[in-house]
Write an enzyme that holds these catalytic residues in place. Structure first.
Site, PDB file in Angstrom:
ATOM      1  N   HIS A  48       2.793  -0.562  -5.509  1.00  0.00           N
ATOM      2  CA  HIS A  48       1.631  -0.894  -6.352  1.00  0.00           C
ATOM      3  C   HIS A  48       2.066  -0.876  -7.799  1.00  0.00           C
ATOM      4  O   HIS A  48       2.890  -0.059  -8.208  1.00  0.00           O
ATOM      5  CB  HIS A  48       0.507   0.135  -6.143  1.00  0.00           C
ATOM      6  N   HIS A  55      -1.146  -9.788  -3.190  1.00  0.00           N
ATOM      7  CA  HIS A  55      -2.407  -9.171  -3.628  1.00  0.00           C
ATOM      8  C   HIS A  55      -3.309  -8.999  -2.411  1.00  0.00           C
ATOM      9  O   HIS A  55      -2.932  -8.277  -1.482  1.00  0.00           O
ATOM     10  CB  HIS A  55      -3.020 -10.061  -4.724  1.00  0.00           C
ATOM     11  N   ASP A 107      -3.919  -1.790   1.405  1.00  0.00           N
ATOM     12  CA  ASP A 107      -3.805  -2.796   2.474  1.00  0.00           C
ATOM     13  C   ASP A 107      -3.050  -2.311   3.692  1.00  0.00           C
ATOM     14  O   ASP A 107      -2.996  -3.016   4.700  1.00  0.00           O
ATOM     15  CB  ASP A 107      -3.108  -4.038   1.907  1.00  0.00           C
TER      16      ASP A 107
END
Ligand code: SDX
Length: 421
Positions: free
Chosen positions: A301, A262, A357
């Site tokens: 994702h 995460h 990210d």
């Protein structure tokens, strides 16, 4: 054709028609036909745990909207505190409303002096800043006992503003503790992002905030502000549903964000790029990923099966920062990884694209943030989202979160005295 489904229990031949409501099937309905039968969904990948009006994601089309406003427009035109107001209150503020909100946040940035100094001193110098942040956030609950009055909407908003205001102070203090540098107090003459950068980096002489850094910080905070029912927001909702105070619920959310699957992914991406090391190692690394030996951090994702719209915006913001700092040497490896992965069947067939990210850490590192601060930066941005969901859950008078299970363990058996085992 009616907007409904019919399910049949073949054991009894009984059927039940259930209306589709807001894109879902109400469990209270199918339970009438199937008492004691649970729909099994361990990763909660196909289960709705909430009705929410805060953020809308369309994973197939790479769409992200906060309260209906497209993320691309908010990143370009808005500010982090304006987006925070929008997430918490549901509407864009007037100038007077925004000025009042900014004032309230600005004048809550200080943390109890004894707490901040003694808490951090209790930790080793090299304690991970996320561990410090979690302690700081949860510990604030002991300074604001009135925050347990979670039934009072005004109290909820007051403590939400307090926490949003104090996150940069706690974060910068964790960094300064790590470096053995004196704490820098909040400067109420500065905006949210410049104040944070000053608390982080001022040492020995006044810190001048580079406009490109301020703009990049605002954009990154906006892009991280919310993302519907992600793991850490779900943690905030679940823990908050026990009617604990917001600091404890958000401390739990920080814990969920810490994990490398995460919010910890941005730090893991830079480690991955370091491990790859050179442009020529990209192809062999990708083969290792396809063989299941590695994971391409910053890719994939649960919801986006298309390019994460935030990754596209961050990639552009990176170039604006690099124009000031010079290009991060790891950028070429990241670009090559993206190029190879987007053309490779393994990733294409699994609809794996860069997520928020993948590029964010490159910017953070070029701005001078150490890698173990990246997830802390994510947490500062996500705090308004966590609090908006926590508030929404309580305003809806939601039930305590308590899922069921499919029991697969031993059936009843008698105790055996130790001498007979
Ligand atoms: C964030 O939920 C949110 O909204 C999160 C977030 C937010 O704003 O809050 O967007 C922030 O957490 C972004 C994600 C950051 N994490 C990473 O970048 C870590 C790397 N990504 C993966 O670990 C993974 O993609 C997840 C955790 C993000 C999603 O996991 P899922 O939905 O459970 O997907 P999966 O593990 O079931 O993967 C499906 C397939 C599997 O292959 P098969 O078993 O079908 O053969 O895709 C593969 C996986 O092995 N896969 C990957 C991969 N991600 C998935 N293979 C290689 N590299 C990857 N990154």
């Amino acid at each position: 054709m009616t907007d409904s489904i019919t399910i049949t229990d073949n054991r009894t031949g009984e059927s039940l028609e259930i209306p589709l409501h807001n894109g879902g099937v109400d469990a209270a309905e199918w339970r009438k036909l199937l008492p004691g039968i649970w729909f099994h969904d361990p990763g909660l990948a196909t289960t709705s745990g909430a009705e929410s009006a805060i953020t809308e994601l369309d994973g197939d089309n790479g769409i992200l909207r906060y309260r209906g406003y497209p993320i691309e427009q908010l990143a370009e035109h808005s500010s982090f505190l304006e987006v925070t107001y929008l997430l918490l209150k549901g509407e864009l503020p007037t100038k007077a409303e925004l000025d009042g909100f900014v004032h309230d946040v600005t004048y809550h940035t200080f943390v109890h002096e004894k707490f901040r100094r003694r808490m951090y001193d209790a930790y080793h110098y090299d304690a991970h800043p996320m561990g410090l942040l979690m302690s700081g956030v949860s510990g604030l609950s002991t300074f604001y006992p009135d925050s347990k009055d979670i039934g009072d909407a005004d109290k909820r908003m007051e403590n939400a503003i307090r926490l949003i205001a104090k996150m940069p102070t706690l974060a910068a203090s964790a960094f300064r503790h790590r470096r053995g540098q004196p704490f820098v107090y909040p400067d109420n003459e500065l905006g949210y992002a410049p104040n944070f950068l000053k608390m982080m980096f001022e040492i020995g002489s006044p810190y001048e905030v580079d406009p490109a850094f301020e703009k990049a910080m605002e954009i990154l905070l906006i892009l991280h502000a919310d993302h519907e029912q992600n793991c850490s927001t779900t943690a905030a909702r679940v823990v908050g549903s026990s009617h604990t105070d917001p600091y404890t619920a958000i401390g739990a959310a920080c814990g969920a964000l810490y994990g490398p699957r995460h919010g910890g992914a941005n730090e893991a991406v830079l480690q991955m790029l370091d491990d790859i090391g050179t442009y020529d190692n990209v192809e062999p690394f990708i083969e290792g990923v396809k063989a299941g030996k590695e994971r391409l951090m910053g890719f994939g994702h649960r919801v986006y099966k298309n390019y994460d719209p935030r990754a596209r915006i961050i990639k552009q913001a990176a170039y604006d920062v690099f124009a000031v700092t010079g290009t991060n040497p790891l950028l070429d490896i990241a670009l090559k990884l993206e190029e190879v992965a987007l053309e490779d069947e393994y990733f294409v067939s699994r609809r794996l694209y860069p997520n928020v990210d993948f590029y964010s850490g490159l910017i953070y590192e070029s701005m001078g943030f150490p890698r173990d601060m990246f997830t802390v930066l994510f947490a500062i941005g996500r705090t308004p989202g966590w609090l908006a969901h926590w508030d929404e859950m309580l305003a809806q008078n939601s039930r305590i979160a308590r899922p069921r299970q499919l029991y697969i363990g031993a059936s009843e058996r008698p105790y055996v005295p130790i001498g007979e085992r």
